[in-house]
Design a protein around this motif. Structure first.
Motif, PDB file in Angstrom:
ATOM      1  N   PRO A 236       0.841  -1.203   0.000  1.00  0.00           N
ATOM      2  CA  PRO A 236       0.000   0.000   0.000  1.00  0.00           C
ATOM      3  C   PRO A 236       0.875   1.252   0.000  1.00  0.00           C
ATOM      4  CG  PRO A 236       0.047  -0.996   2.181  1.00  0.00           C
ATOM      5  CD  PRO A 236       0.743  -1.953   1.271  1.00  0.00           C
TER       6      PRO A 236
ATOM      7  N   SER B  95     -10.596  -1.426  -1.216  1.00  0.00           N
ATOM      8  CA  SER B  95     -10.923  -0.026  -0.989  1.00  0.00           C
ATOM      9  C   SER B  95     -12.186   0.060  -0.144  1.00  0.00           C
ATOM     10  CB  SER B  95     -11.145   0.706  -2.311  1.00  0.00           C
ATOM     11  OG  SER B  95      -9.977   0.695  -3.109  1.00  0.00           O
ATOM     12  N   GLU B  96     -12.336   1.153   0.581  1.00  0.00           N
ATOM     13  CA  GLU B  96     -13.543   1.365   1.372  1.00  0.00           C
ATOM     14  C   GLU B  96     -14.782   1.203   0.494  1.00  0.00           C
ATOM     15  OE1 GLU B  96     -15.660   4.846   4.105  1.00  0.00           O
ATOM     16  OE2 GLU B  96     -13.635   5.150   3.291  1.00  0.00           O
TER      17      GLU B  96
ATOM     18  N   ASP C 281     -15.787  -1.704  -0.834  1.00  0.00           N
ATOM     19  CA  ASP C 281     -15.732  -2.956  -1.591  1.00  0.00           C
ATOM     20  C   ASP C 281     -16.471  -4.056  -0.842  1.00  0.00           C
ATOM     21  OD1 ASP C 281     -14.185  -1.741  -3.503  1.00  0.00           O
ATOM     22  OD2 ASP C 281     -12.319  -2.766  -2.977  1.00  0.00           O
TER      23      ASP C 281
ATOM     24  N   SER D  42     -12.625   0.499   5.359  1.00  0.00           N
ATOM     25  CA  SER D  42     -11.425   1.317   5.178  1.00  0.00           C
ATOM     26  C   SER D  42     -10.656   0.813   3.968  1.00  0.00           C
ATOM     27  CB  SER D  42     -10.513   1.240   6.410  1.00  0.00           C
ATOM     28  OG  SER D  42     -11.196   1.527   7.594  1.00  0.00           O
ATOM     29  N   ASP D  43      -9.807   1.652   3.419  1.00  0.00           N
ATOM     30  CA  ASP D  43      -8.825   1.199   2.445  1.00  0.00           C
ATOM     31  C   ASP D  43      -7.780   0.356   3.167  1.00  0.00           C
ATOM     32  OD1 ASP D  43     -10.171   2.814   0.654  1.00  0.00           O
ATOM     33  OD2 ASP D  43      -8.670   4.425   0.694  1.00  0.00           O
TER      34      ASP D  43
END
Length: 381
Positions: free
Chosen positions: A290, A319-320, A322, A345-346
């Protein structure tokens, strides 16, 4: 017996390292035992010790494994690396303990049967009786078998180790990764030392070659006694660069994680100047990269009970928003209004926390999420 480290004459001489009955010998691999405790049956509980020493001076690097008895891949990695072939180009000394918890290993349990608490919270470390009444109460009584034994072993680590890697496993369906602990310091006068310690620890994390995830922020770190783990105590009590490496599957040897561990251990020794050669890339397991620092978080949680179907794997970036899993009833029909479980959250997926069944409020995944907390903090007051 405790460890002792002696310079024969000057900095260019090999150190003699003793851990229990094992004593280093230049150019040799030696085996011995560290006495843990006398059991009521008359038997002695003891830890296996392996010491490999090259013929040229260099650092002393500790590898420990299996402090949780059902976490097995680290032990296999020690067996694969710390053997006679290691001596051919080794500078300095490697100390390895394949199992820090033989009682748990025998029973395939996380904890030893004579101490039903997490053995990886047994090492010496900072205590604040004002905010930790449980610790204050325990200090009134004799230490447990494991606390007493780990205090003696810790002195071996403090006296001899220049670096330490503690090998663990994480879950039934889990990624492999390195945990980077917070470095704690007491006052401004000790901050520069803490900054240097963090730099060296961070370099070791990078050299090992797995994805790196930060440990909890300082207050939570101490409240959960993570500073009294093997690597936490080495880092924050003995001030030795130390990391925890998680190696996937619990309850068996994970072949892909084992390959990653072997590569990472050799990378660590190369980084420390103890072996020749360049660092090697780990390719047997996913290594998420990341663009932001991450920490562990149990997230998301199920909003209803049902049959769980995952749509991600350990190591996947998300990703937030998903959809990472769905819930159905026993007939396979979607749970009304709560069928989709989405990332909050990501980040990336560390582990899948459930099997097929999931109840309302239970954790669905353990994730590596964005971390904006400082890596250097003062010991909590």
């Amino acid at each position: 017996m405790t460890a002792s480290v002696n310079l024969s004459s000057g900095e260019n001489e090999l150190k003699t390292v003793r851990v229990g009955s094992a004593e280093s010998r230049p150019g040799e691999l030696v085996y011995g035992w560290f006495e843990l405790a006398q059991l009521p049956t008359g038997h002695t509980e003891r830890l296996p010790v392996i010491i490999a020493q090259g013929r040229e001076p260099g650092p002393t690097f500790w590898f420990t494994a299996n402090i949780h008895g059902n976490e097995l891949t680290g032990m296999a990695a020690v067996h694969d690396i710390v053997k006679p072939a290691l001596l051919e180009n080794l500078r300095g000394t490697v100390v390895a303990i394949p199992s820090l918890n033989p009682a748990g290993l025998r029973t395939n349990q996380r904890v030893p049967y004579f101490e039903m608490e997490d053995p990886n919270r047994s090492f010496p470390g900072y205590n604040n009786p004002v905010t930790d009444p449980t610790t204050a109460e325990r200090q009134k009584h004799p230490p447990s078998i494991y606390d007493e034994a780990m205090a003696r072993l810790f002195e071996c680590i403090r006296e001899s180790a220049d670096f330490l890697v503690d090998l663990h496993c994480y879950g039934l369906q889990a990624a492999s990764f390195t945990i980077r602990d917070r470095v704690l310091y007491r006052d401004e006068a000790s901050k520069a030392e803490a900054e240097d310690l963090y730099r060296r620890m961070d370099e070791l994390c990078t050299a090992f070659g797995l994805a790196v995830v930060n440990e909890a922020e300082a207050r939570r770190y101490v409240d959960q006694k993570l500073h009294r783990s093997t690597s936490g105590a080495a880092l924050n009590e003995a001030r030795i660069p130390a990391i925890t490496v998680e190696l996937g599957l619990i309850g068996g040897v994970d072949p892909d994680a084992l390959s990653a561990a072997r590569t990472g251990m050799l990378n660590s020794l190369r980084w420390a100047g103890m072996l020749p050669g360049m660092l090697e890339k780990i390719t047997s397991v996913p290594v998420p990269q990341p663009t932001f620092a991450t920490r562990r978080e149990n997230s998301p949680r199920a909003q209803a009970s049902g049959i769980l179907r995952y749509h991600v794997r350990p190591g996947d970036m998300v990703s937030e928003g998903d959809v990472i899993a769905t819930l159905t009833d026993i007939f396979g029909n979607p749970i009304p209004e709560n069928s989709e479980i989405k990332a909050e959250s990501d980040g990336w997926i560390i582990s899948l926390s459930r099997g097929a069944m999931c109840y309302q409020g239970q954790v669905v995944t353990n994730m590596a999420v964005r971390d904006e907390n400082p890596m250097l903090e003062t010991f909590p007051a």
